[in-house]
Design an enzyme around this catalytic site. Structure first.
Site, PDB file in Angstrom:
ATOM      1  N   LYS A   8     -12.215  -4.510  -4.229  1.00  0.00           N
ATOM      2  CA  LYS A   8     -13.459  -4.516  -3.428  1.00  0.00           C
ATOM      3  C   LYS A   8     -14.619  -3.872  -4.172  1.00  0.00           C
ATOM      4  O   LYS A   8     -15.237  -2.919  -3.697  1.00  0.00           O
ATOM      5  CB  LYS A   8     -13.257  -3.824  -2.074  1.00  0.00           C
ATOM      6  N   PHE A   9     -14.946  -4.421  -5.340  1.00  0.00           N
ATOM      7  CA  PHE A   9     -16.106  -3.934  -6.088  1.00  0.00           C
ATOM      8  C   PHE A   9     -17.342  -4.037  -5.195  1.00  0.00           C
ATOM      9  O   PHE A   9     -17.454  -4.959  -4.381  1.00  0.00           O
ATOM     10  CB  PHE A   9     -16.305  -4.783  -7.349  1.00  0.00           C
ATOM     11  N   HIS A  40      -3.362  -2.086  -4.278  1.00  0.00           N
ATOM     12  CA  HIS A  40      -4.470  -1.120  -4.318  1.00  0.00           C
ATOM     13  C   HIS A  40      -4.034  -0.116  -5.369  1.00  0.00           C
ATOM     14  O   HIS A  40      -3.450   0.919  -5.067  1.00  0.00           O
ATOM     15  CB  HIS A  40      -4.635  -0.401  -2.972  1.00  0.00           C
ATOM     16  N   ASP A  56       0.840  -1.204   0.000  1.00  0.00           N
ATOM     17  CA  ASP A  56       0.000   0.000   0.000  1.00  0.00           C
ATOM     18  C   ASP A  56       0.870   1.247   0.000  1.00  0.00           C
ATOM     19  O   ASP A  56       0.910   2.010   0.978  1.00  0.00           O
ATOM     20  CB  ASP A  56      -0.946  -0.017   1.208  1.00  0.00           C
ATOM     21  N   ASN A 101     -23.816  -4.353 -13.951  1.00  0.00           N
ATOM     22  CA  ASN A 101     -23.412  -3.617 -15.150  1.00  0.00           C
ATOM     23  C   ASN A 101     -22.276  -2.636 -14.848  1.00  0.00           C
ATOM     24  O   ASN A 101     -21.350  -2.479 -15.642  1.00  0.00           O
ATOM     25  CB  ASN A 101     -24.614  -2.869 -15.736  1.00  0.00           C
TER      26      ASN A 101
HETATM   27  P1  BMP Z   1      -1.901  -3.911   6.929  1.00  0.00           P
HETATM   28  O1  BMP Z   1      -1.284  -5.310   7.161  1.00  0.00           O
HETATM   29  O2  BMP Z   1      -0.895  -2.856   6.652  1.00  0.00           O
HETATM   30  O3  BMP Z   1      -2.889  -3.542   8.011  1.00  0.00           O
HETATM   31  O4  BMP Z   1      -2.718  -4.024   5.552  1.00  0.00           O
HETATM   32  C1  BMP Z   1      -3.809  -4.867   5.401  1.00  0.00           C
HETATM   33  C2  BMP Z   1      -4.271  -4.872   3.958  1.00  0.00           C
HETATM   34  O5  BMP Z   1      -5.362  -5.780   3.833  1.00  0.00           O
HETATM   35  C3  BMP Z   1      -4.774  -3.528   3.423  1.00  0.00           C
HETATM   36  O6  BMP Z   1      -4.372  -3.415   2.070  1.00  0.00           O
HETATM   37  C4  BMP Z   1      -6.288  -3.620   3.525  1.00  0.00           C
HETATM   38  O7  BMP Z   1      -6.925  -2.903   2.487  1.00  0.00           O
HETATM   39  C5  BMP Z   1      -6.533  -5.118   3.361  1.00  0.00           C
HETATM   40  N1  BMP Z   1      -7.708  -5.632   4.097  1.00  0.00           N
HETATM   41  C6  BMP Z   1      -7.805  -5.582   5.481  1.00  0.00           C
HETATM   42  O8  BMP Z   1      -6.903  -5.086   6.170  1.00  0.00           O
HETATM   43  N2  BMP Z   1      -8.918  -6.119   6.099  1.00  0.00           N
HETATM   44  C7  BMP Z   1      -9.938  -6.682   5.406  1.00  0.00           C
HETATM   45  O9  BMP Z   1     -10.874  -7.160   6.007  1.00  0.00           O
HETATM   46  C8  BMP Z   1      -9.841  -6.744   3.994  1.00  0.00           C
HETATM   47  C9  BMP Z   1      -8.715  -6.222   3.363  1.00  0.00           C
HETATM   48  O10 BMP Z   1      -8.620  -6.297   2.049  1.00  0.00           O
END
Ligand code: BMP
Length: 263
Positions: free
Chosen positions: A95-96, A64, A40, A101
């Site tokens: 995460k759509f 992302h 990220d 459509n």
């Molecule tokens: P980190 O380990 O730095 O907290 O990052 C977690 C990653 O996983 C982020 O990219 C976040 O968008 C994703 N994520 C999350 O943390 N929890 C969820 O439930 C779903 C995720 O996609």
């Protein structure tokens, strides 16, 4: 312990009907890695440099792409080249969450053309079945895979109970395209072999002050029987060498898996 959780990744790959799941399970055993790193970062060069460093330790890169300020088509080419060099798959964590459509267009078109380069993407199920049907029209002919967000790692998540249960049923119905879940644990009693991926993994801290909750690879892989740990800041955010940190998480995830299958 679920039967599937006791099998090796290769045993599962050998009989898996989904091409992306098969490829992923195979390279997990080959690289001895159930680690996905969430990169990220907001600059193209930072992302590419980090991916080249951690590439040998991961089975799956999680992006992302919409947080990258200087994104361009060359970035995608370079990511795909790194995926070939280090042998990992790419998961765009888009995460759509819209009607069928709209998600078809978001997945195939726009600036990012996600379907053209991401092996795997994911969606919320809040819109209902149409979101999966829409994404599938684009992704299935390209040989892509989809993960459903059945649970989340964050404090107070609403993805629980009957919402989670309905999500599992949608995955079974669309098991040609849905290859797994974002979840905190393996769900018991599923008919298909879904790959469970768990974010919110950290060895050093328990949270981030914004609702993220961390558990250890041992808790996630061995106790909760998930398949893949997703680690972001634990790898690149400590100020320590990212390649070494990725190796530390790879080892922890792999050892937890070995303990699980020898139970
Ligand atoms: P980190 O380990 O730095 O907290 O990052 C977690 C990653 O996983 C982020 O990219 C976040 O968008 C994703 N994520 C999350 O943390 N929890 C969820 O439930 C779903 C995720 O996609």
């Amino acid at each position: 312990m679920s039967d599937i959780a006791l099998k090796t990744y290769t045993e599962r790959a050998n009989v898996h009907p989904n091409a992306v799941a098969k490829k992923l399970l195979r390279l997990m055993d080959e690289k001895k890695s159930n680690l996905s790193v969430a990169v990220d970062l907001t600059k193209k060069n930072q992302v590419l440099e980090l991916v080249d460093k951690i590439g040998p330790s991961i089975c799956l890169l999680k992006t992302h792409i919409d947080i990258v300020e200087d994104f361009d088509a060359d970035m995608v080419q370079q990511l795909v080249a790194l995926a070939e060099k280090h042998k990992f798959l790419i998961f765009e964590d888009r995460k759509f969450a819209d009607i069928g459509n709209t998600v078809k267009l978001q997945y195939s078109a726009g600036v990012y053309k996600i379907a053209s380069w991401a092996d795997i993407t994911n969606c919320h199920t809040v819109p209902g079945e149409g979101i999966i049907s829409g994404l599938k029209e684009v992704g299935l002919p390209l040989g892509r895979g989809l993960l459903l967000l059945a649970e989340m790692s964050s404090k107070g998540t609403l993805a629980t109970g009957s919402y989670t249960q309905a999500t599992l049923e949608l995955a079974e119905k669309h098991n040609d395209f849905c290859m797994g879940f974002i979840a905190r644990r393996r769900f018991p009693g599923l008919k298909s072999d879904f790959i469970h991926m768990t974010p919110g993994v950290g060895l050093d801290v328990k949270g981030d002050g914004l609702g993220q909750q961390y558990r250890t690879p041992e808790e996630v892989i061995c106790e909760s029987q998930s398949d893949i740990i997703i680690v972001g800041r634990g790898v690149y955010g400590s100020g320590r060498d990212a390649a070494q940190e990725a190796e530390r998480y790879r080892k922890a995830g792999w050892e937890a898996y070995q303990r699980r299958i020898s139970k």
